[in-house]
Every structure is written in C-alpha cells, then in structure tokens.
Scaffold this motif. Structure first.
Motif, PDB file in Angstrom:
ATOM      1  N   VAL A  85       0.852  -1.186   0.000  1.00 45.48           N
ATOM      2  CA  VAL A  85       0.000   0.000   0.000  1.00 45.48           C
ATOM      3  C   VAL A  85       0.893   1.243   0.000  1.00 45.48           C
ATOM      4  CG1 VAL A  85      -1.827   1.239   1.196  1.00 45.48           C
ATOM      5  CG2 VAL A  85      -1.769  -1.260   1.265  1.00 45.48           C
ATOM      6  N   PRO A  86       0.911   2.022  -1.074  1.00 46.82           N
ATOM      7  CA  PRO A  86       1.824   3.170  -1.147  1.00 46.82           C
ATOM      8  C   PRO A  86       1.487   4.238  -0.124  1.00 46.82           C
ATOM      9  CG  PRO A  86       0.287   3.182  -2.997  1.00 46.82           C
ATOM     10  CD  PRO A  86       0.093   1.885  -2.293  1.00 46.82           C
ATOM     11  N   ARG A  87       2.535   4.863   0.378  1.00 45.56           N
ATOM     12  CA  ARG A  87       2.421   5.979   1.305  1.00 45.56           C
ATOM     13  C   ARG A  87       3.361   7.089   0.837  1.00 45.56           C
ATOM     14  NH1 ARG A  87      -1.566   3.864   2.402  1.00 45.56           N
ATOM     15  NH2 ARG A  87      -2.308   3.055   4.411  1.00 45.56           N
ATOM     16  N   ILE A 104       8.321  11.835  -0.987  1.00 43.96           N
ATOM     17  CA  ILE A 104       8.652  10.675  -1.815  1.00 43.96           C
ATOM     18  C   ILE A 104       7.677   9.523  -1.507  1.00 43.96           C
ATOM     19  CG2 ILE A 104      10.262   9.536  -0.219  1.00 43.96           C
ATOM     20  CD1 ILE A 104      12.029   8.918  -2.631  1.00 43.96           C
ATOM     21  N   THR A 105       7.367   8.729  -2.520  1.00 43.12           N
ATOM     22  CA  THR A 105       6.473   7.588  -2.335  1.00 43.12           C
ATOM     23  C   THR A 105       7.229   6.428  -1.680  1.00 43.12           C
ATOM     24  OG1 THR A 105       5.125   8.189  -4.247  1.00 43.12           O
ATOM     25  CG2 THR A 105       4.985   5.910  -3.489  1.00 43.12           C
ATOM     26  N   VAL A 106       6.623   5.862  -0.658  1.00 45.74           N
ATOM     27  CA  VAL A 106       7.192   4.719   0.061  1.00 45.74           C
ATOM     28  C   VAL A 106       6.165   3.598   0.034  1.00 45.74           C
ATOM     29  CG1 VAL A 106       8.054   3.864   2.256  1.00 45.74           C
ATOM     30  CG2 VAL A 106       8.527   6.221   1.565  1.00 45.74           C
ATOM     31  N   ILE A 107       6.610   2.384  -0.252  1.00 43.01           N
ATOM     32  CA  ILE A 107       5.692   1.247  -0.303  1.00 43.01           C
ATOM     33  C   ILE A 107       6.106   0.230   0.767  1.00 43.01           C
ATOM     34  CG2 ILE A 107       4.676  -0.560  -1.737  1.00 43.01           C
ATOM     35  CD1 ILE A 107       5.361   1.082  -4.179  1.00 43.01           C
ATOM     36  N   PRO A 108       5.515   0.302   1.940  1.00 42.28           N
ATOM     37  CA  PRO A 108       5.837  -0.682   2.982  1.00 42.28           C
ATOM     38  C   PRO A 108       5.288  -2.053   2.624  1.00 42.28           C
ATOM     39  CG  PRO A 108       4.009   0.710   3.685  1.00 42.28           C
ATOM     40  CD  PRO A 108       4.502   1.270   2.378  1.00 42.28           C
ATOM     41  N   ALA A 143       0.877  -7.561  15.530  1.00 46.99           N
ATOM     42  CA  ALA A 143       1.407  -7.802  14.186  1.00 46.99           C
ATOM     43  C   ALA A 143       0.306  -8.050  13.163  1.00 46.99           C
ATOM     44  CB  ALA A 143       2.368  -8.999  14.209  1.00 46.99           C
ATOM     45  N   PHE A 144      -0.947  -8.001  13.578  1.00 48.03           N
ATOM     46  CA  PHE A 144      -2.071  -8.168  12.660  1.00 48.03           C
ATOM     47  C   PHE A 144      -2.378  -6.816  12.034  1.00 48.03           C
ATOM     48  CE2 PHE A 144      -6.738  -8.198  11.897  1.00 48.03           C
ATOM     49  CZ  PHE A 144      -6.789  -9.214  10.963  1.00 48.03           C
ATOM     50  N   LEU A 145      -1.885  -6.614  10.811  1.00 49.69           N
ATOM     51  CA  LEU A 145      -1.986  -5.293  10.176  1.00 49.69           C
ATOM     52  C   LEU A 145      -2.523  -5.363   8.738  1.00 49.69           C
ATOM     53  CD1 LEU A 145       1.435  -3.716  11.287  1.00 49.69           C
ATOM     54  CD2 LEU A 145      -0.820  -3.331  12.306  1.00 49.69           C
ATOM     55  N   PRO A 146      -3.596  -6.102   8.484  1.00 45.24           N
ATOM     56  CA  PRO A 146      -4.104  -6.146   7.101  1.00 45.24           C
ATOM     57  C   PRO A 146      -4.679  -4.815   6.635  1.00 45.24           C
ATOM     58  CG  PRO A 146      -5.681  -7.155   8.577  1.00 45.24           C
ATOM     59  CD  PRO A 146      -4.445  -6.880   9.394  1.00 45.24           C
ATOM     60  N   PHE A 147      -5.028  -3.941   7.589  1.00 48.82           N
ATOM     61  CA  PHE A 147      -5.583  -2.631   7.245  1.00 48.82           C
ATOM     62  C   PHE A 147      -4.518  -1.540   7.320  1.00 48.82           C
ATOM     63  CE2 PHE A 147      -9.115  -5.135   9.010  1.00 48.82           C
ATOM     64  CZ  PHE A 147     -10.019  -5.041   7.959  1.00 48.82           C
ATOM     65  N   ASN A 153      -4.282   4.577   8.038  1.00 46.67           N
ATOM     66  CA  ASN A 153      -4.732   3.201   7.857  1.00 46.67           C
ATOM     67  C   ASN A 153      -6.085   3.187   7.150  1.00 46.67           C
ATOM     68  OD1 ASN A 153      -6.198   4.197  10.109  1.00 46.67           O
ATOM     69  ND2 ASN A 153      -6.563   2.108  10.803  1.00 46.67           N
ATOM     70  N   CYS A 154      -6.565   2.020   6.795  1.00 46.05           N
ATOM     71  CA  CYS A 154      -7.777   1.886   5.986  1.00 46.05           C
ATOM     72  C   CYS A 154      -8.967   2.593   6.614  1.00 46.05           C
ATOM     73  CB  CYS A 154      -8.091   0.406   5.790  1.00 46.05           C
ATOM     74  SG  CYS A 154      -9.626   0.111   4.884  1.00 46.05           S
TER      75      CYS A 154
END
Length: 212
Positions: A85-87, A104-108, A143-147, A153-154
């Motif tokens: 998900v780009p940030r 700058i665009t960062v994609i974690p 560590a549950f970070l699907p959002f 965040n979503c």
C-alpha cells in the motif's frame, strides 16, 4: 453544491475499494473452508451454540464466538490481500541508513509483518490458533496489520470487520462448502493468486451444500 474532492475520494474508497476487498476476502474464506473442513465444521458448531436456529447473527455475537473470530482474522493474515500500500513521507526521513526526502512515495511491505516468523508460530500455514490463547479465548495481535497502521490506515476498517463477520457467519450458517465431485481438499490451489488490485485466488469450482 460541489462535493469536496477529499470527501469524494473517501466515498469512492469505501464503496469501490471496500466492496472489492471484502468480496475477495470472502472468496478466500470459502476456499479455505473447503480446504480445511475440520475448521469449517468447528466454526459451524460454534455458530450453532451462539446463534439461535432461524435467527441471524449480529456483530455483537462475535464476542461469544472466539474461534469464528480467530478464523476470520487468520484468513486476513494468511492471504495478505493488499501486500503493498503506497504511502508518502510527510517530512525528510532517515531510515536504516537511507535518506527519504519529504514527499517521496514509500511502499511498505505488509507481508513482512503478516508472515513474520518472529510474530507467528506457523506463518506460512493457515492456523486460527494464532489468535487464540490456551483457554480458547480470542487474542489480539499487534502484528495483525491487514488494514495497515497509523493515521493513514484503511478508512473502512470498522465497516469491513462488520461485513466480514456477518457475511461469513451467514454463509456458514446456511451452507457447507465442499470441493466439487472428483476433487479433494488436496486439489484446491492456494499457492498462486491472481494479481489485480487485490491478491485473488485462482478461479475454482465450489459446491455449497445446504446445512440440515
């Protein structure tokens, strides 16, 4: 009166992105229930003890359904629906020896967390016990970070959780999902998802048998 662009973008995110992600997660959930019939049966047994016959579950019922809640969370962890998900950096940042200028665009990589072997006992296996303690009670995991996480965040996280629980419980309350005739659980393909906006499972047939 013209709708502000940020409001319009948020509405589109909720309606379009939310519909796609929830529908795809449910596809994976059905596939995984076919793949692991013992888990499906245990979910159905829990539903039967909490939700009265002929009634529909409410979102509040999840508090009394730890195993079902754990299964839904494990589906989201296991499939890594949106791995990248780009940030955008809000300030100049130094990170692990790298300079990241403001803007700058960062994609974690969410995969690095959701499949982290230091956080999950069996990261590459579908295992609802990741979200259960020794007494069978539901356990939240950092560590549950699907959002994703943080202020960006979503936006639809709360809605998505409600939808997933109600749809998933409603489906398993009504149907038992099985591989089509001639196939076994071992024939179901979990390994090679289709890469679109989300990571979709390969097209596969399913049999939905009405529960007695």
């Amino acid at each position: 009166m013209r709708m502000p662009e940020n409001v319009m973008a948020s509405v589109l995110d909720l309606v379009m992105a939310g519909t796609e992600t929830t529908a795809t997660t449910l596809q994976w959930a059905i596939l995984l229930m076919m793949k692991y019939p013992d888990i499906q049966k245990k979910v159905q047994e829990e539903i039967g003890t909490v939700v009265q016959s002929g009634s529909q579950a409410t979102y509040e019922d999840r508090k009394n359904m730890p195993f079902t809640n754990a299964v839904i969370h494990e589906v989201q962890r296991f499939i890594t629906l949106l791995p990248h998900v780009p940030r955008c950096t809000s300030v100049d940042t130094h990170f692990r020896g790298y300079f990241l200028p403001k803007g700058i665009t960062v994609i974690p990589s969410l995969t690095s967390v959701l499949l982290d072997k230091t956080q999950w006992e069996t990261p590459h296996e579908f295992n609802p016990n990741h979200f259960l303690d020794a007494d069978g009670k539901f356990v939240k995991k950092e560590a549950f970070l699907p959002f994703s996480t943080g202020r960006r965040n979503c936006i639809g996280e709360t809605l998505a959780k409600m939808e997933l629980f109600l749809f998933f419980v409603g489906l398993l309350q009504t149907f038992t999902f099985q591989p089509p005739p001639g196939l076994t659980e071992a024939d179901l393909d979990l390994a090679v998802p289709q890469t679109t906006f989300t990571l979709r499972p390969q097209p596969q047939s399913a049999c939905a048998v009405l529960c007695e």
